[in-house]
Design a protein around this motif. Sequence first.
Motif, short mmCIF file in Angstrom:
data_model
loop_
_atom_site.label_atom_id
_atom_site.label_comp_id
_atom_site.label_asym_id
_atom_site.label_seq_id
_atom_site.Cartn_x
_atom_site.Cartn_y
_atom_site.Cartn_z
N VAL A 128 9.71 37.78 37.69
CA VAL A 128 8.48 36.99 37.71
C VAL A 128 8.65 35.74 38.55
O VAL A 128 7.77 35.33 39.31
N ASP A 129 9.81 35.07 38.41
CA ASP A 129 10.08 33.85 39.17
C ASP A 129 10.85 34.13 40.45
O ASP A 129 11.70 33.35 40.87
N PRO A 186 7.03 35.28 46.94
CA PRO A 186 6.13 34.23 47.46
C PRO A 186 6.28 33.97 48.95
O PRO A 186 5.31 33.62 49.63
N HIS A 212 4.41 36.63 50.62
CA HIS A 212 2.99 36.38 50.37
C HIS A 212 2.43 35.34 51.35
O HIS A 212 1.33 35.47 51.87
N CYS A 251 3.49 42.35 40.13
CA CYS A 251 3.72 41.15 40.95
C CYS A 251 2.73 41.08 42.10
O CYS A 251 2.40 39.98 42.57
N GLN A 266 -0.34 38.82 41.91
CA GLN A 266 -0.25 37.38 42.09
C GLN A 266 -0.79 36.92 43.45
O GLN A 266 -0.99 35.72 43.67
N ASN A 323 -3.22 35.83 46.14
CA ASN A 323 -4.50 35.17 45.93
C ASN A 323 -5.63 35.90 46.67
O ASN A 323 -5.41 36.79 47.49
N ASN A 358 -6.25 44.76 39.22
CA ASN A 358 -6.38 44.55 40.66
C ASN A 358 -7.62 45.25 41.23
O ASN A 358 -8.31 44.71 42.09
#
Length: 637
Positions: A206-207, A212, A215, A245, A248, A250, A285
């Motif tokens: 998750v972290d 990211p 992304h 995941c 997440q 945007n 989603n």
Amino acid sequence: MNGNTLNFPSFQSSSINAPIGRPVATPQNAPHKFVNHKRRAAEVLISSPNRHGAGHQGAALMVRISMGLKSGIPSEVDYALSQLVRISFDSGDELRAEAYPGLSEALFEKLATIQSLANTCYPEGAGELLEDSKFVKQLEKINEAALVLRNMSLQPDNARYFSRLKSGRQIIVACMNLPGQSCFIELKHYILDMVEAMAIHFSLAVDDDLFPTLHANLLSDDRGLVLGSLRAICRLVMGRDEANCIGQINKLAIDRIKALIMLEDEDLVSACLDFLYQYTTNEENVEKLIQPPDGIEIVKQLTRLLLHQAVPGDQVVYLTGSLKPIIKPTVIPNLPQEIVNDLLSYAEPDRAAKWMRCCFEEDKTADITQIALWQAYQARFTEYVAAGRPLLPAAEFIKNVSVAFNNASAMVLPIPGGGQKFIIKGIKPRETPMSVKGQVYLACKWATATNSNNTASTETTQGQQQPAQPTKCPAQLATPQDLWVHILKDHLSPPDSTQQPQAKLLCNWGGCERFHPAGDSDRRKVIAHVRTHMPEPSPPKNSNPSSRQNDWLDDPKQIKLVIRRNQTGVDDRGEAAGIPLTAVLVLRNVARRGMFNGKELLSGERPVLFEIMAVNKPLSNYISDLLVEEDEGVTDD
């Protein structure tokens, strides 16, 4: 100058300055020089016993490369990297990380120096990168190290080995987080290719710090970064729907991906569809993806991509054995009264010739007996003899056949066992009569089962019941409109006050069993069905029926059927592949996981989906499954 003559020196060289070829010793033309290297090394050792390294052939190439990388000596590092770039390109399959311990670690250590190089030449707050010759040289060597790792990671074993390195993941993330300067784009592309190859071996938490970073690249202006990030994300989340995941990401990035599928860039559209397929494996989603008003547009775009790069064409199919045998009519048609009235206006022998044309047509393979022809003519016009219209004599009538039909002739055939048979060769009875003016009449084929007792069956002498023989309607009409009026008036007349309001109606046209045996009380439904049996209106006068028949029937035993196709690409097995396949799979995810909203969106594209299913054979099974998924959510009121 010599007298009046000018003498100029010659500038042509007396010798030819061409390269002189010299033989080069090779194992083929000079094998004796390559026979025994050990003996030559021993001779050198004997001749120079004090020379350092005399008689030693040196380390192997890969050993020197590995040691050169670990040494940190600039010249050795440069040599090792240049050799590795060549080796990884020429024979990358043989370059195994486990076979050369420390080689991969040394390459990653070289790759890690990019962080300090960027901090030195790109100080915090500086607007531009401070480039110089030294920086360019160092960055070039780092790019070479990244290229070698990228080529090696294409091997599954090497990708798994790299994913297990202690600091390999941190170095990759650091390289992807470099400033957005153009000089670092090449390095980032190599890193994204490595991540795509190593993604299935990475753990996804998750972290996580890798996701990211990928992304953020989705909003980049660089096509390569967007394309590589999409592929890497798809590999990371493949088979890991429980973590979600990918949810997440945007809305801004999702909207951009939906906009990118409208481009004509095949690689980018394919990567976006792969991303949407992984994205739509989760119900949450899908709900976010099809929110109005964007949901309607995304479904339309996906439907459009079902025919991406489709090749239009016609498929010709020949149907054999499906035609019923042509039964030649043997019964001479009974002329309607209006045709008889027209014939009575002519005197003999014109009346006999026109009667033949109204009841018969030419056929080279058919024949009819002379007595049957004369009796049919006599039976139809005998009643008018008393009114002053005498019949043509039999002998003159038979001779008049050749006047009515040029290819018909009277013949006498011997009968086995003795005797003779008098026939007219070359004509056959018409199925329906033709008027004097050439209008072919239409026969009503409505048949009803009746008998003397008005029951559905009759009893034989043995006590068994046999079904009543159907009685065919004798009506013959001039035009399709007249035939339709006759059907509505005589066979499908509306119920009156004496009949039951819910009387069952049947279609008895030519043995049709559409509403048998129960029938249907809805008169409008039965009328709409019977309308399909009606013949089409006459073709335009400028059309040629014979030419249309030749286009349709090349062989009287075959039917030429032309099927319109608009087929997309297929793989080696002949199955659907590429962008159309991924698009239909995304639509199927929307139908399955979009609940009521997804099925409602697809219902608007239902006619288009049916058409694509008909013309695009590779996708027909997938689209049929998609329509079944849609129908499962539809309930009758």
